[in-house]
Design a protein around this motif. Sequence first.
Motif, PDB file in Angstrom:
ATOM      1  N   GLY A  56       1.015  -1.335  -0.138  1.00  0.00           N
ATOM      2  CA  GLY A  56       0.082   0.014   0.177  1.00  0.00           C
ATOM      3  C   GLY A  56       1.140   1.172  -0.042  1.00  0.00           C
ATOM      4  N   PRO A  57       0.101   2.582  -0.456  1.00  0.00           N
ATOM      5  CA  PRO A  57       1.162   3.730  -0.056  1.00  0.00           C
ATOM      6  C   PRO A  57       1.640   3.690   0.962  1.00  0.00           C
ATOM      7  N   SER A  58       2.566   4.496   0.604  1.00  0.00           N
ATOM      8  CA  SER A  58       3.061   5.283   1.749  1.00  0.00           C
ATOM      9  C   SER A  58       2.510   6.283   2.715  1.00  0.00           C
ATOM     10  N   GLY A  59       1.772   5.960   3.982  1.00  0.00           N
ATOM     11  CA  GLY A  59       1.315   6.619   4.576  1.00  0.00           C
ATOM     12  C   GLY A  59      -0.264   5.753   4.932  1.00  0.00           C
ATOM     13  N   SER A  60      -0.780   4.408   4.322  1.00  0.00           N
ATOM     14  CA  SER A  60      -1.815   4.276   4.774  1.00  0.00           C
ATOM     15  C   SER A  60      -1.563   3.816   5.517  1.00  0.00           C
ATOM     16  N   GLY A  61      -0.997   3.397   6.359  1.00  0.00           N
ATOM     17  CA  GLY A  61      -1.287   2.678   7.875  1.00  0.00           C
ATOM     18  C   GLY A  61      -0.471   1.403   8.100  1.00  0.00           C
ATOM     19  N   LYS A  62       0.148   0.948   6.812  1.00  0.00           N
ATOM     20  CA  LYS A  62       0.497  -0.258   7.319  1.00  0.00           C
ATOM     21  C   LYS A  62       1.619  -0.402   8.603  1.00  0.00           C
ATOM     22  N   SER A  63       2.309  -0.012   8.729  1.00  0.00           N
ATOM     23  CA  SER A  63       3.652  -0.202   9.969  1.00  0.00           C
ATOM     24  C   SER A  63       2.584  -0.179  11.627  1.00  0.00           C
ATOM     25  N   THR A  64       1.933   0.567  11.226  1.00  0.00           N
ATOM     26  CA  THR A  64       0.711   1.200  12.612  1.00  0.00           C
ATOM     27  C   THR A  64      -0.151  -0.170  12.608  1.00  0.00           C
ATOM     28  N   LEU A  65      -0.399  -0.952  11.615  1.00  0.00           N
ATOM     29  CA  LEU A  65      -1.058  -2.117  11.944  1.00  0.00           C
ATOM     30  C   LEU A  65      -0.289  -3.614  12.664  1.00  0.00           C
ATOM     31  N   PHE A  66       1.021  -3.159  12.496  1.00  0.00           N
ATOM     32  CA  PHE A  66       2.000  -4.158  12.585  1.00  0.00           C
ATOM     33  C   PHE A  66       2.395  -3.588  13.692  1.00  0.00           C
ATOM     34  N   ASN A  67       2.478  -1.712  14.578  1.00  0.00           N
ATOM     35  CA  ASN A  67       2.857  -2.284  15.523  1.00  0.00           C
ATOM     36  C   ASN A  67       1.399  -2.765  16.576  1.00  0.00           C
ATOM     37  N   ILE A  68       0.209  -2.618  16.172  1.00  0.00           N
ATOM     38  CA  ILE A  68      -1.267  -3.114  17.422  1.00  0.00           C
ATOM     39  C   ILE A  68      -0.712  -4.567  17.057  1.00  0.00           C
ATOM     40  N   LEU A  69      -0.195  -4.990  15.606  1.00  0.00           N
ATOM     41  CA  LEU A  69      -0.317  -6.368  15.135  1.00  0.00           C
ATOM     42  C   LEU A  69       0.690  -7.006  16.669  1.00  0.00           C
ATOM     43  N   GLY A  70       1.317  -6.689  16.777  1.00  0.00           N
ATOM     44  CA  GLY A  70       2.947  -7.158  17.508  1.00  0.00           C
ATOM     45  C   GLY A  70       2.428  -6.386  19.004  1.00  0.00           C
ATOM     46  N   GLY A  71       1.427  -5.761  19.316  1.00  0.00           N
ATOM     47  CA  GLY A  71       1.171  -5.508  20.691  1.00  0.00           C
ATOM     48  C   GLY A  71       2.225  -3.972  20.810  1.00  0.00           C
ATOM     49  N   LEU A  72       2.869  -3.878  20.209  1.00  0.00           N
ATOM     50  CA  LEU A  72       3.743  -2.382  20.461  1.00  0.00           C
ATOM     51  C   LEU A  72       3.284  -1.464  20.962  1.00  0.00           C
ATOM     52  N   THR A  73       1.609  -0.913  20.282  1.00  0.00           N
ATOM     53  CA  THR A  73       0.921   0.067  20.339  1.00  0.00           C
ATOM     54  C   THR A  73      -0.764  -0.434  20.559  1.00  0.00           C
ATOM     55  N   PRO A  74      -1.443   0.480  21.463  1.00  0.00           N
ATOM     56  CA  PRO A  74      -2.685  -0.268  21.255  1.00  0.00           C
ATOM     57  C   PRO A  74      -3.298   0.415  20.545  1.00  0.00           C
ATOM     58  N   PRO A  75      -4.607  -0.514  19.714  1.00  0.00           N
ATOM     59  CA  PRO A  75      -5.263   0.377  19.322  1.00  0.00           C
ATOM     60  C   PRO A  75      -6.433   1.005  19.773  1.00  0.00           C
ATOM     61  N   THR A  76      -6.769   2.633  19.036  1.00  0.00           N
ATOM     62  CA  THR A  76      -7.549   3.454  19.762  1.00  0.00           C
ATOM     63  C   THR A  76      -9.126   2.641  19.683  1.00  0.00           C
ATOM     64  N   ALA A  77      -9.683   1.576  18.738  1.00  0.00           N
ATOM     65  CA  ALA A  77     -10.661   0.588  18.988  1.00  0.00           C
ATOM     66  C   ALA A  77     -10.641  -0.502  18.306  1.00  0.00           C
ATOM     67  N   GLY A  78     -11.780  -1.654  18.741  1.00  0.00           N
ATOM     68  CA  GLY A  78     -11.320  -2.797  18.017  1.00  0.00           C
ATOM     69  C   GLY A  78     -10.710  -4.001  18.679  1.00  0.00           C
ATOM     70  N   ALA A  79     -10.512  -5.378  18.304  1.00  0.00           N
ATOM     71  CA  ALA A  79     -10.300  -6.400  19.517  1.00  0.00           C
ATOM     72  C   ALA A  79      -9.044  -6.981  18.336  1.00  0.00           C
ATOM     73  N   ILE A  80      -7.959  -7.443  18.727  1.00  0.00           N
ATOM     74  CA  ILE A  80      -7.061  -8.005  19.182  1.00  0.00           C
ATOM     75  C   ILE A  80      -6.853  -9.423  19.188  1.00  0.00           C
ATOM     76  N   HIS A  81      -7.135 -10.266  18.315  1.00  0.00           N
ATOM     77  CA  HIS A  81      -6.199 -11.495  18.958  1.00  0.00           C
ATOM     78  C   HIS A  81      -5.324 -12.094  18.149  1.00  0.00           C
ATOM     79  N   ILE A  82      -4.422 -12.912  19.123  1.00  0.00           N
ATOM     80  CA  ILE A  82      -2.944 -12.983  18.237  1.00  0.00           C
ATOM     81  C   ILE A  82      -3.705 -15.278  19.388  1.00  0.00           C
ATOM     82  N   ASP A  83      -3.535 -15.948  18.246  1.00  0.00           N
ATOM     83  CA  ASP A  83      -2.977 -17.058  18.907  1.00  0.00           C
ATOM     84  C   ASP A  83      -3.938 -17.466  19.749  1.00  0.00           C
TER      85      ASP A  83
END
Length: 240
Positions: A56-83
């Motif tokens: 996706g283009p620069s700024g589309s949120g890819k790294s933000t998504l990674f930081n959330i999936l990896g537990g480095l940053t909390p999301p503002t809303a939504g749920a995430i299940h890992i394993d």
Amino acid sequence: MSDPLAFSTTLQANGAEPLIAARALKKTYVVGDVDVHALRGVDLEVERAEFVAIVGPSGSGKSTLFNILGGLTPPTAGAIHIDGVDLTRLTDGERTRLRREKIGFVFQRYNLLPTLTAADNIALARTIAGNVNHDDPEFNEILDLLGISHRLHHKPRAMSGGEQQRVAIARAIVNHPAILLADEPTGNLDTENSTIVLDLLRDLNGRLGQTILMITHNPEAAAYAHRIVHMRDGRVAGGP
Ligand SMILES: Nc1ncnc2c1ncn2[C@@H]1O[C@H](COP(=O)(O)OP(=O)(O)OP(=O)(O)O)[C@@H](O)[C@H]1O
Ligand SMILES: [Mg+2]
């Protein structure tokens, strides 16, 4: 400090769920008076042993998504299940532990510690995770696969970019994480080294069933994945 028994139950895997299940993830950064909507509602599921590319283009949120999936940053809303574990319900300490045990990160700029040899960079990751499995035949096989066994006594500056990135991958998977998250792992590499690293990711996935999520700008790199997820303006294109 919470009850350690309750804690281990919280971290227990649930084999029936996808390895990663993100629902309606939103992330808004507040910068001064401005709200930056980095993620506007992302749904993503990744199965065990999948190799998924996120483009996706620069700024589309890819790294933000990674930081959330990896537990480095909390999301503002939504749920995430890992394993099977709901990340948003864990305490900071539990999330850190889950990250150390289940997630390996590889970044564009290798991020190796320059004063340590390659072997010590990898050993440090082991120590931090409390991994006392020093005689680990599967990991030795991985080092052979990576083709860096003979280079481990060198410090990063004496290694090529491709070698440093391979050491960074070794470090990311030394604790056998369920998920390998790689953010532009070939972004700083020439074509030859990119091919080596991508072949390696494909091998790790194919031979060992390593689940991999890789961000890339490069269509040739994305083609190594089983599935390509397109992001645009904080959403998965084609998603909700
Ligand atoms: N820590 C932060 N504080 C404020 N805004 C941020 C922060 N991190 C990211 N952003 C903003 O959120 C949006 C998404 O950024 P993100 O880094 O996730 O994009 P990206 O798809 O990884 O881009 P690139 O391909 O350039 O790496 C951008 O508008 C970015 O400026
Ligand atoms: Mg990015």
